[in-house]
Design a protein around this motif. Structure first.
Motif, mmCIF file in Angstrom:
data_model
loop_
_atom_site.group_PDB
_atom_site.id
_atom_site.type_symbol
_atom_site.label_atom_id
_atom_site.label_comp_id
_atom_site.label_asym_id
_atom_site.label_seq_id
_atom_site.Cartn_x
_atom_site.Cartn_y
_atom_site.Cartn_z
ATOM 1 N N LYS A 25 0.834 -1.205 0.000
ATOM 2 C CA LYS A 25 0.000 0.000 0.000
ATOM 3 C C LYS A 25 0.866 1.251 0.000
ATOM 4 C CE LYS A 25 -3.792 2.278 2.438
ATOM 5 N NZ LYS A 25 -4.631 2.322 3.649
ATOM 6 N N PHE A 26 1.942 1.208 0.776
ATOM 7 C CA PHE A 26 2.863 2.348 0.806
ATOM 8 C C PHE A 26 3.463 2.583 -0.579
ATOM 9 C CE2 PHE A 26 7.263 3.841 1.103
ATOM 10 C CZ PHE A 26 7.074 5.069 1.715
ATOM 11 N N PHE A 27 3.929 1.517 -1.225
ATOM 12 C CA PHE A 27 4.489 1.656 -2.573
ATOM 13 C C PHE A 27 3.453 2.243 -3.525
ATOM 14 C CE2 PHE A 27 7.093 -2.356 -1.459
ATOM 15 C CZ PHE A 27 8.037 -1.586 -0.797
ATOM 16 N N TRP A 28 2.252 1.702 -3.458
ATOM 17 C CA TRP A 28 1.176 2.115 -4.354
ATOM 18 C C TRP A 28 0.859 3.600 -4.186
ATOM 19 C CZ3 TRP A 28 -1.599 1.630 -8.502
ATOM 20 C CH2 TRP A 28 -2.915 2.082 -8.572
ATOM 21 N N GLU A 29 0.679 4.031 -2.969
ATOM 22 C CA GLU A 29 0.306 5.425 -2.715
ATOM 23 C C GLU A 29 1.433 6.375 -3.073
ATOM 24 O OE1 GLU A 29 -0.901 5.287 1.357
ATOM 25 O OE2 GLU A 29 -2.942 4.596 0.891
ATOM 26 N N ASN A 30 2.663 5.967 -2.797
ATOM 27 C CA ASN A 30 3.801 6.808 -3.140
ATOM 28 C C ASN A 30 3.957 6.922 -4.654
ATOM 29 O OD1 ASN A 30 5.921 8.392 -2.050
ATOM 30 N ND2 ASN A 30 7.409 6.818 -2.621
ATOM 31 N N ASP A 31 3.784 5.785 -5.344
ATOM 32 C CA ASP A 31 3.883 5.801 -6.807
ATOM 33 C C ASP A 31 2.766 6.650 -7.421
ATOM 34 O OD1 ASP A 31 6.106 4.189 -6.783
ATOM 35 O OD2 ASP A 31 5.036 2.333 -7.268
ATOM 36 N N LEU A 32 1.559 6.556 -6.860
ATOM 37 C CA LEU A 32 0.445 7.339 -7.402
ATOM 38 C C LEU A 32 0.719 8.837 -7.304
ATOM 39 C CD1 LEU A 32 -2.920 5.627 -6.342
ATOM 40 C CD2 LEU A 32 -1.940 5.826 -8.624
ATOM 41 N N ARG A 33 1.342 9.263 -6.207
ATOM 42 C CA ARG A 33 1.652 10.689 -6.063
ATOM 43 C C ARG A 33 2.584 11.162 -7.187
ATOM 44 N NH1 ARG A 33 1.475 9.538 -0.474
ATOM 45 N NH2 ARG A 33 3.698 8.990 -0.407
ATOM 46 N N ILE A 34 3.567 10.313 -7.522
ATOM 47 C CA ILE A 34 4.499 10.675 -8.598
ATOM 48 C C ILE A 34 3.789 10.660 -9.950
ATOM 49 C CG2 ILE A 34 6.589 9.930 -9.817
ATOM 50 C CD1 ILE A 34 7.623 8.894 -7.112
ATOM 51 N N ALA A 35 2.936 9.673 -10.159
ATOM 52 C CA ALA A 35 2.226 9.575 -11.434
ATOM 53 C C ALA A 35 1.267 10.746 -11.628
ATOM 54 C CB ALA A 35 1.469 8.250 -11.508
ATOM 55 N N LYS A 36 0.514 11.075 -10.592
ATOM 56 C CA LYS A 36 -0.479 12.147 -10.708
ATOM 57 C C LYS A 36 0.175 13.524 -10.709
ATOM 58 C CE LYS A 36 -4.402 9.768 -8.515
ATOM 59 N NZ LYS A 36 -5.289 9.728 -7.318
ATOM 60 N N GLY A 37 1.089 13.724 -9.769
ATOM 61 C CA GLY A 37 1.619 15.065 -9.594
ATOM 62 C C GLY A 37 2.704 15.434 -10.576
ATOM 63 N N GLU A 38 3.514 14.465 -10.983
ATOM 64 C CA GLU A 38 4.674 14.790 -11.819
ATOM 65 C C GLU A 38 4.665 14.055 -13.154
ATOM 66 O OE1 GLU A 38 8.418 15.304 -9.486
ATOM 67 O OE2 GLU A 38 7.283 14.255 -7.922
ATOM 68 N N LYS A 39 3.524 13.450 -13.491
ATOM 69 C CA LYS A 39 3.372 12.778 -14.790
ATOM 70 C C LYS A 39 4.477 11.756 -15.061
ATOM 71 C CE LYS A 39 -0.145 15.478 -15.863
ATOM 72 N NZ LYS A 39 -1.530 14.979 -15.861
ATOM 73 N N MET A 40 4.950 11.117 -14.011
ATOM 74 C CA MET A 40 5.970 10.069 -14.092
ATOM 75 C C MET A 40 7.352 10.575 -14.503
ATOM 76 S SD MET A 40 3.974 6.686 -15.518
ATOM 77 C CE MET A 40 3.143 7.283 -16.978
ATOM 78 N N GLN A 41 7.537 11.888 -14.557
ATOM 79 C CA GLN A 41 8.798 12.439 -15.048
ATOM 80 C C GLN A 41 10.014 11.982 -14.235
ATOM 81 O OE1 GLN A 41 9.018 14.085 -18.002
ATOM 82 N NE2 GLN A 41 11.218 13.760 -17.714
ATOM 83 N N PRO A 42 9.916 11.925 -12.883
ATOM 84 C CA PRO A 42 11.098 11.442 -12.139
ATOM 85 C C PRO A 42 11.516 10.028 -12.542
ATOM 86 C CG PRO A 42 9.560 12.537 -10.657
ATOM 87 C CD PRO A 42 8.859 12.405 -11.975
ATOM 88 N N TRP A 43 10.558 9.213 -12.879
ATOM 89 C CA TRP A 43 10.887 7.848 -13.311
ATOM 90 C C TRP A 43 11.566 7.880 -14.679
ATOM 91 C CZ3 TRP A 43 5.279 5.849 -12.112
ATOM 92 C CH2 TRP A 43 5.106 5.810 -10.726
ATOM 93 N N LEU A 44 11.049 8.739 -15.566
ATOM 94 C CA LEU A 44 11.646 8.845 -16.897
ATOM 95 C C LEU A 44 13.089 9.318 -16.789
ATOM 96 C CD1 LEU A 44 8.655 10.482 -18.828
ATOM 97 C CD2 LEU A 44 9.374 8.098 -18.905
#
Length: 692
Positions: free
Chosen positions: A326-345
């Motif tokens: 759940k922690f991973f999921w919620e943390n990943d969602l914040r990056i996906a929603k807020g930063e459009k996955m850019q940090p991962w890219l």
């Protein structure tokens, strides 16, 4: 005839090794018995966590007597040679017989080998099998030299007849054979004697051991589905997990537990993967909502509280695991929603794809450019295809995929949705790895197809560029699978696509301009296509005949041609015309070699002497008028039909006319007529490659 029962009783055998170990035990014992001269009616092997067992039915009681003749030296040979032969044959000098042969009189030894009792042979074969058993990993324990997967405690080995049973005596590293075994470690740990397989199987069940792994798996599945059905739910089918769990227990007890409400909104795939990988739990789904709401665990013991304590402990551990998820999921969602996955890219730039091919970010850039190039050919919007390719691998840097790599792609879809990207982009994130195998579904959405093709073509051109091709059975980068994926994407989506220019383009992005590499990669594709089509019943020579034609990098065109040619060859006209073509081609080739010229300048009807020649001229003209437009329209069926019309006039021509006539004018004209037959037929396929 006696029945043989063997049991090798040990500490727990890893579930993943049990099936192969049972098969190895059966193969090594039965092969050894047969090599020693025994026969049997049937055999079956079994495995539980603590034992390997084998039954062999109707074993012969002893091996047959054998008389062997062994040729020795000549009678006048040196004494030392004769003595050496006597020692090797194990016979006395007076037992030798003499025979006349071309080179003189020769000694022969007649060696009588009496049969041996089955017990003696079984003991030898079993001891050899135990000492040389092919475990993937093994260990030593105590002071002995024996290696086994886990410490071996007992050997049960008995031969049973109608009169009773006898122990086969043997000893391996201080472990003597006997007729005793033990039941369940906790529920029935005492030793007991057995008299044969049926007695053994029945007593094991009374001692809370189910010997047959398939029976354990069936019991687990039946009880799990019953418990889920009683609650209005259903088990998520997982045959691999079922097989593994059946190998973890000797007496399966199925328990269904609750998942804490705070975790129910996690993606069902996350719940399922976490429970399977960490706990070996089955997921229980609500068919109305598709949510995973409960779990099923299989324990190895029945308890007085009906598993309540076990379930409570499992739920506590599961909650801790799911809290991480759940922690991973919620943390990943914040990056996906807020930063459009850019940090991962950005993070992909520091992840190496291959030390000679750069980072994953480099690969993403290449795939994005190739997906845009491919988009028009697959009816995809270029901007969407490029966008999808740029984010398709972003989830590789997410915490969830780091924890559960098997969720790559799937989590990309969730995160793409969360980022607000178009549905086609989200679908491509999940589907661009597909198809992963021959039974995997092929993407059909245009954007998904563009990205999937681009990803696989980039991988293939990359490894061809650095000369890392599959060799023999070795294919560490799964390049055969990637090629088959491209083949299926093209054929099952009905795409008209020239591959060689795409290979050249993919190589150019790696600063490679060697067209020979592209052609070599295309040849690799042709080899994979042969395997793919062979499984569909297309003959290999038919495929070769079509690969030899122009535009052989258009796989859909190639397959269409191959199917039409095979259908044509399955008719009488087709089969006979190919024979006529080969006859014409052989005569022509011999004449061209002999005369040193090429007969391809066109025959003239005015030199036709026989009515069959005139008829063949007319037939070839009519066939050409039909074949050429049919080939331009890629109507191979019509082209084959026009070619079939040539069968009768070609047959009649060869029946009536001698090609190599005395007249040079007639001979040249008829050879040029054969050349016209060859040229007409070769427009459709290279019939020289057809066998028979």
């Amino acid at each position: 005839m006696p029945d043989l029962l063997i049991e090798l009783f040990s500490e727990e055998i890893p579930a993943r090794m049990q099936a192969k170990a049972a098969a190895d035990l059966k193969a090594r014992i039965t092969d050894g018995l047969v090599e020693a001269g025994l026969t049997y009616a049937g055999a079956a092997a079994f495995a539980t966590p603590r034992r390997l067992a084998l039954r062999v039915d109707d074993l012969t009681a002893r091996s047959p007597d054998v008389t062997e003749e062994r040729k020795g030296p000549r009678v006048d040979a040196p004494e030392k040679a004769i003595e050496g032969f006597l020692r090797g044959a194990g016979v006395a000098r007076e037992a030798l017989i003499e025979r006349n042969e071309k080179k003189g009189r020769v000694f022969y030894a007649v060696i009588e080998k009496p049969g041996r009792p089955a017990a003696e042979i079984v003991a030898e074969v079993l001891e050899r099998t135990i000492r040389n058993f092919p475990w993937p990993k093994s260990m030593r324990w105590g002071a002995g030299s024996l290696r086994w997967v886990r410490p071996l405690h007992a050997i049960l080995c008995i031969l049973t007849t109608e009169e009773g049973s006898e122990v086969v005596p043997l000893e391996v590293d201080g472990i003597a054979s006997g007729r005793q075994t033990r039941g369940h470690r906790f529920m029935a740990p005492d030793a007991f004697d057995v008299r044969g397989f049926d007695d053994y199987d029945a007593k094991l069940k009374r001692a809370h051991v189910v010997l047959d792994g398939a029976e354990r798996a069936d019991a687990i599945w039946q009880e799990a589905t019953n418990q889920a059905f009683a609650s209005g739910l259903e088990i998520v089918e997982d045959k691999g997990l079922l097989s593994e769990v059946a190998g973890l227990v000797e007496w399966p007890v199925v328990l269904m537990g609750e998942i804490d409400a705070e975790f129910l909104d996690l993606p069902p795939e996350v719940l399922q993967t976490s429970m399977k990988e960490h706990q070996k739990f089955f997921s229980v789904r609500n068919p109305k909502t598709a949510r995973i709401e409960r779990f099923v665990t299989v324990t190895n013991i029945a308890t007085p509280d009906h598993g309540a304590t076990i379930l409570a402990g499992n739920q506590k551990v599961l909650s801790a695991r799911l809290a991480d998820a759940k922690f991973f999921w919620e943390n990943d969602l914040r990056i996906a929603k807020g930063e459009k996955m850019q940090p991962w890219l950005d993070a992909l730039e520091s992840v190496t794809f291959h030390n000679k091919l750069g980072s994953v970010k480099d690969k993403v850039d290449r795939v994005a450019a190739l997906a845009r190039e491919l988009a028009p050919a697959v009816s995809a919007e270029p901007d969407l295809a490029e966008r999808a390719a740029r984010v398709a691998k972003a989830d590789l840097a997410s915490e969830m995929v780091y924890e559960f790599p098997e969720l790559q792609g799937l989590m990309g879809r969730y995160y793409s949705d969360a980022a607000g990207f178009a549905p086609q982009v989200a679908a491509a994130c999940e589907e661009h790895y597909s198809p992963l195998g021959p039974s995997d579904d092929v993407p059909t959405a245009p954007v998904s197809v563009a990205v999937a093709l681009a990803d696989k073509i980039d991988t293939l051109t990359g490894f061809w560029a650095i000369d890392e091709k599959p060799t023999g059975s070795k294919d560490p980068f799964a390049l055969r699978r990637a090629a088959l994926g491209v083949i299926r994407l093209v054929l099952e989506n009905g795409l008209t696509l020239a591959l060689e220019p795409l290979f050249v383009s993919g190589l150019a992005r790696k600063d490679i301009e060697d067209t020979g590499i592209a052609r070599d990669l295309l040849s690799f594709f042709h080899d994979r296509l042969k395997v793919y089509l062979r499984d569909q019943g297309i003959r290999h020579d038919v495929i070769d005949a079509c690969i030899a034609m122009p535009e052989n990098d258009d796989l859909a065109l190639l397959v269409k041609r191959a199917k039409a040619l095979q259908a044509f060859l399955e008719t009488d006209d087709g089969e006979n015309l190919v024979q006529g073509f080969k006859r014409a081609n052989n005569i022509l080739a011999q004449a061209e070699e002999k005369d040193g010229v090429e007969y391809s300048f066109g025959a003239d009807p005015k030199f036709a002497e026989d009515p069959t020649e005139t008829a063949l001229f007319d037939a070839l003209e009519k066939a050409e008028a039909k074949i050429k437009p049919a080939m331009e329209a890629q109507d191979f069926g019509a082209a084959m039909g026009a070619m079939a019309d040539l069968r009768a006039p070609v047959d009649a021509f060869f029946e009536a006319v001698q090609v190599n006539a005395d007249s040079d004018v007639l001979r040249r004209n008829r050879l040029n007529l054969l050349s016209t037959i060859r040229q007409t037929c070769l427009q459709v396929a290279d019939l020289t490659r057809i066998e028979g």
